[in-house]
Design an enzyme around this catalytic site. Structure first.
Site, PDB file in Angstrom:
ATOM      1  N   GLY A 252       0.777  -1.124  -0.055  1.00 52.95           N
ATOM      2  CA  GLY A 252      -0.061   0.043  -0.132  1.00 52.95           C
ATOM      3  C   GLY A 252       0.723   1.205   0.051  1.00 52.95           C
ATOM      4  N   PHE A 253       2.042   1.322   0.553  1.00 55.86           N
ATOM      5  CA  PHE A 253       2.918   2.403   0.894  1.00 55.86           C
ATOM      6  C   PHE A 253       2.332   3.628   1.314  1.00 55.86           C
ATOM      7  CE2 PHE A 253       4.689  -0.285  -2.813  1.00 55.86           C
ATOM      8  CZ  PHE A 253       5.625  -0.858  -2.032  1.00 55.86           C
ATOM      9  N   ILE A 479       0.307  -5.423   5.463  1.00 56.19           N
ATOM     10  CA  ILE A 479       0.243  -5.024   4.190  1.00 56.19           C
ATOM     11  C   ILE A 479       1.463  -5.535   3.394  1.00 56.19           C
ATOM     12  CG2 ILE A 479      -0.793  -2.915   4.479  1.00 56.19           C
ATOM     13  CD1 ILE A 479       1.841  -1.282   4.776  1.00 56.19           C
ATOM     14  N   ILE A 645      15.310  -5.596  17.032  1.00 54.81           N
ATOM     15  CA  ILE A 645      14.515  -6.229  15.884  1.00 54.81           C
ATOM     16  C   ILE A 645      13.780  -7.340  16.250  1.00 54.81           C
ATOM     17  CG2 ILE A 645      15.180  -6.734  13.672  1.00 54.81           C
ATOM     18  CD1 ILE A 645      15.234  -3.928  14.082  1.00 54.81           C
ATOM     19  N   LEU A 646      12.713  -7.502  16.015  1.00 55.54           N
ATOM     20  CA  LEU A 646      11.910  -8.909  16.483  1.00 55.54           C
ATOM     21  C   LEU A 646      12.332  -9.776  15.413  1.00 55.54           C
ATOM     22  CD1 LEU A 646       8.680  -7.323  17.928  1.00 55.54           C
ATOM     23  CD2 LEU A 646      10.801  -7.661  18.938  1.00 55.54           C
ATOM     24  N   ASN A 647      12.476  -9.393  14.138  1.00 53.77           N
ATOM     25  CA  ASN A 647      12.528 -10.726  13.146  1.00 53.77           C
ATOM     26  C   ASN A 647      13.422 -10.137  12.120  1.00 53.77           C
ATOM     27  OD1 ASN A 647      12.354 -12.468  11.094  1.00 53.77           O
ATOM     28  ND2 ASN A 647      10.075 -12.490  11.075  1.00 53.77           N
ATOM     29  N   GLN A 654      12.477  -5.178   4.820  1.00 51.59           N
ATOM     30  CA  GLN A 654      11.895  -3.800   4.887  1.00 51.59           C
ATOM     31  C   GLN A 654      12.957  -2.727   4.489  1.00 51.59           C
ATOM     32  OE1 GLN A 654       8.494  -2.679   5.480  1.00 51.59           O
ATOM     33  NE2 GLN A 654       8.462  -4.844   4.860  1.00 51.59           N
ATOM     34  N   GLY A 720       9.212   0.083   8.787  1.00 49.53           N
ATOM     35  CA  GLY A 720       8.670  -0.021   7.538  1.00 49.53           C
ATOM     36  C   GLY A 720       9.088   1.409   6.495  1.00 49.53           C
ATOM     37  N   GLU A 721       9.700   2.185   7.411  1.00 51.04           N
ATOM     38  CA  GLU A 721       9.676   3.686   6.614  1.00 51.04           C
ATOM     39  C   GLU A 721      11.118   4.174   6.758  1.00 51.04           C
ATOM     40  OE1 GLU A 721       6.097   4.733   8.501  1.00 51.04           O
ATOM     41  OE2 GLU A 721       5.331   5.876   6.871  1.00 51.04           O
TER      42      GLU A 721
END
Ligand code: MOS
Length: 755
Positions: A252-253, A479, A645-647, A654, A720-721
């Protein structure tokens, strides 16, 4: 009868912090993941909007006669026959958010090219499209304003934006003008970023189904809860009468954060025709009616001492918006805290244009903003003959000087240290064109970055079931970033169950209300809610264990017991002797125990105790062949400080994706408007060029993993960003280092380098 038996090994493995492949990966690669447009229903009809072919004016006449006569056409809807669609307003708790408030077909005024002015509905998509094309429209046309030079409109000092009021004097300390005037070294430049359009591979799609006065909407949305609230308002319904479902998204961004006008149109058509209606946008419509990152024009003035200490920073920016939206492109988001500087002023202005609504796009505000301020820092470094990393280190703040608050956790200097080492930055020679390899000229550039870290409100539930499985539910979305996986990891962490024993439910307003998939805030927001839900379910389980006749734990206090690795045991005895929790539930004749959890927002907190952000830096190498004017990106090192960082697998993914987008932002992406009719000219994937595999070098991503416990108990911020922020500034610096050309308007065009 449950028997007590020793565990083969005590459970010690934690899924948190371990690279975990997507739990929904098999569904995606086998095609069983259902995206919105994959849902089919008996009697489904197809809708295709009629798009305005002017950007400013009025619809004088709509001739639908020919379209209505076509076999298979069910209706041509327009202002006269669509029925009532109400306006919406903002609500508490980040609900009721919408960029284009005017409901579709509310009036006959055309504000932008592609605005929906009618809707054709037919038995097949092809018929609906043919009928939409057959609608004849007469306009009273006026010249559209799509001027690219942005001068601020005459706005009040405080404006109303999507998320509330904003002061146009955004931040101020000291006396920026006086300090700049007397600064020994001055830089005064203007940086321009173009309109950019979100181009997720999955098109926006809606399918609306009514059952009496209850509406179900399958929608490609980054926020089911917000969309439900908006639709409830638009159709005058109680919220419980609207259900929104979004199980899988092809990204979606930000373009799918908030509702757009096609959703109420599909719902209105479905209501009138008494049949399910599906509406899938065309790629062209993606450029017109569902938001875009606005064009910005940003003047940055820096004053410094010859040694490189900043004495003054001014950031005055203007952005475009549509005639209808109140989107605030917060280019100053990071300006007030990124550097230590005693005198600072950040202001903004807006310029109205006949364009579709502007909207959040990956790293809204900070991405264009940091392009400008980080570019200015790089230019200042060259002016002072100081290494750009050194200039940033010299101006590293101790606190957030904009808010006057300590940072919850800021490890930018460690990012620089690791980044310079991994990239080999110390080998850089600063003279333009001075570095060569294999007959190519090299350019090296760098920049820092920042992105907000905060939480939206979140609710979640966790069930433990008698077959030894668990279910976690949260009305948020995935997303494509890995939210299914994170929810499973969090539940696994608490229950000790392996990931394949955990069912994840999301993307549905019938679930506990979850956060918007936006602002890189989902992971940080859901940690406390899921943990609280799991704790509550576990307490319920342990209480059952103490109350069930025949249970080995009967009559013990629940507080003596623990659940680990799916086994219940007496804490004092250690996990070596335990009972599988499913045995205890079966013994009690319970299918499941459940718990719910809730956490509050920190986003928008008027009295924060800390300044909470993620940080990072990018190092970029380009190669340049002046003979053929060939510019390539050959190497990228990105270091990110995003808490724990969880994953790491999903996390790296990302950042890599963001860097790919950054290469596109620097070199390729821009939406251009035709000055004659206001149409986005390059509204297709052939002409709107984005970075693809062939443009992408090895991207070396590192996380420094300092947990930030202010945000949640795991210390996880969002990722994410931030990987896109600052990247374009590192690119323009690298290009300058290779070519000697300073590009201050994105994207960098080959023509710029030939000059
Ligand atoms: Mo992001 S622009 O917050 O979806």
């Amino acid at each position: 009868m449950p028997t007590t038996r020793p565990l083969p090994t005590a459970p010690t493995w934690s899924p948190i912090g371990n690279s975990t492949p997507r739990v929904d990966g098999p569904q995606k690669v086998t095609g069983t993941a259902q995206y919105t447009s994959d849902f089919h229903f008996p009697g489904l009809l197809y809708a295709v909007p009629v798009e305005a072919t002017i950007a400013n004016g009025r619809v004088v006449k709509l001739d639908t006669v020919e379209a209505e006569k076509m076999p298979g056409v069910r209706a041509i809807f327009h202002r006269e026959n669509i029925g009532k669609i109400f306006r919406s307003i903002p609500e508490q708790g980040f609900e009721g958010i919408c960029e284009e408030r005017r409901p579709p077909f509310e009036d006959d005024v055309v504000r932008y090219y592609g605005q929906y002015i009618a809707l054709s509905v037919a038995d097949t998509f092809e018929t609906a499209k043919a009928a939409a094309d057959a609608v004849r429209v007469t306009y009273a046309e006026e010249k559209p304003n799509v001027e690219t030079d942005l001068q601020a409109d005459d706005d009040p000092e405080e404006i109303v934006a999507t998320f509330g009021p904003q002061r146009r004097l955004q931040s101020q300390r000291g006396d920026a003008d006086a300090a700049f005037a007397s600064a020994p070294v001055k830089l005064d430049q203007t940086y321009v970023t173009p309109a950019e359009t979100h181009n997720p591979i999955e098109l926006h799609a809606t399918t609306a189904i009514w059952d009496g006065s209850t509406l179900t909407l399958y929608e490609s949305t980054q926020g089911v809860v917000n969309l439900r609230g908006i639709l409830a308002q638009m159709f005058g319904l109680p919220k419980e009468n609207v259900r929104v479902i979004s199980k899988f998204l092809g990204s979606g961004f930000g373009g799918k954060l908030f509702p757009w006008t096609h959703s109420p149109l599909a719902a209105a058509a479905a209501q009138q025709l008494g049949r399910p209606v599906k509406l899938v946008l065309s790629r062209k419509m993606m450029f017109q009616t569902v938001g875009h990152r606005p064009r910005t024009q940003q003047r940055v003035r820096l004053g410094a001492t010859p040694e490189g200490k900043l004495v003054s920073l001014q950031h005055d920016y203007v952005y475009e918006r549509s005639m209808l939206d109140n989107h605030h492109e917060d280019c100053g988001e990071a300006t007030a805290f990124q550097y230590s500087v005693p005198n600072l002023r950040v202001t903004f202005g807006r310029a109205r244009r006949n364009i579709g609504a502007t909207a959040d796009m990956r790293g809204p505000g900070a991405v264009p903003g940091l392009y400008a301020t980080e570019s200015a820092m790089n230019e200042l470094a060259d002016l002072l003959s100081i290494d750009p990393v050194q200039l940033r280190v010299l101006n590293e703040p101790k606190i957030d000087e904009g808010l006057g608050l300590p940072f919850s956790s800021r490890h930018l200097l460690e990012c620089f240290e690791l980044g310079t080492e991994k990239f080999g930055w110390s080998r850089r020679t600063p003279e333009v064109g001075s570095m060569k390899r294999d007959g190519l000229t090299l350019g090296w550039g760098m920049a820092g970055c920042a992105w907000i870290a905060a939480r939206f409100p979140a609710e979640a539930s966790v069930q433990l079931r008698d077959d030894g499985t668990a279910r976690v539910a949260c009305g948020t979305q995935d997303i494509g970033t890995g939210t299914y996986t994170i929810l499973a990891q969090l539940t696994s962490e608490k229950t000790g169950l392996p990931l394949d024993k955990i069912e994840v439910a999301l993307g549905d307003t019938s679930l506990p209300a979850g956060p918007l998939s936006g602002g890189s805030m989902v992971t940080g927001s859901v940690v406390p809610a899921v943990f609280a839900a799991a704790d509550s379910a576990i307490l319920s389980l342990l209480t059952v264990a103490t109350m069930t006749p025949g249970s080995p734990f009967e009559k013990r206090p629940a507080a003596d017991l623990a659940l680990e690795g799916g086994w219940v045991f007496v804490r004092a005895d250690g996990p070596g002797r335990g009972v599988p929790f499913a045995d205890l539930l079966r013994r009690a004749n319970l299918r499941l125990v459940s718990g719910s959890g809730k956490s509050e927002a920190t986003f928008g907190n008027p009295e924060p105790k800390f300044s909470t952000h993620s940080f990072g830096c990018h190092f970029v190498e380009v190669t340049w062949q002046p003979e053929t004017a060939r510019l390539r990106v050959s190497r990228v090192v990105t270091v990110i400080d995003a808490g724990r960082i969880l994953n790491p697998l999903a996390g790296r993914n990302q950042i890599e994706g963001a860097v790919v987008m950054g290469i596109g932002m620097a070199l390729l992406e821009h939406t251009s408007y035709d000055p004659q009719n206001g149409a986005p000219i390059n509204s297709n994937l052939a002409d709107y060029v984005m970075a693809v595999n062939a443009d992408i070098p090895k991207i070396d991503v590192h996380f420094i993993d300092f947990p930030d416990k202010e945000l949640n108990e795991l210390g996880a911020r969002g990722i994410g960003e931030i990987g896109l922020a600052g990247f374009a500034a590192a690119m323009t610096a690298a290009v300058h280092h290779a070519t000697g050309v300073r590009v201050r308007e994105l994207p960098i065009r080959i023509e710029d380098l030939l000059a």
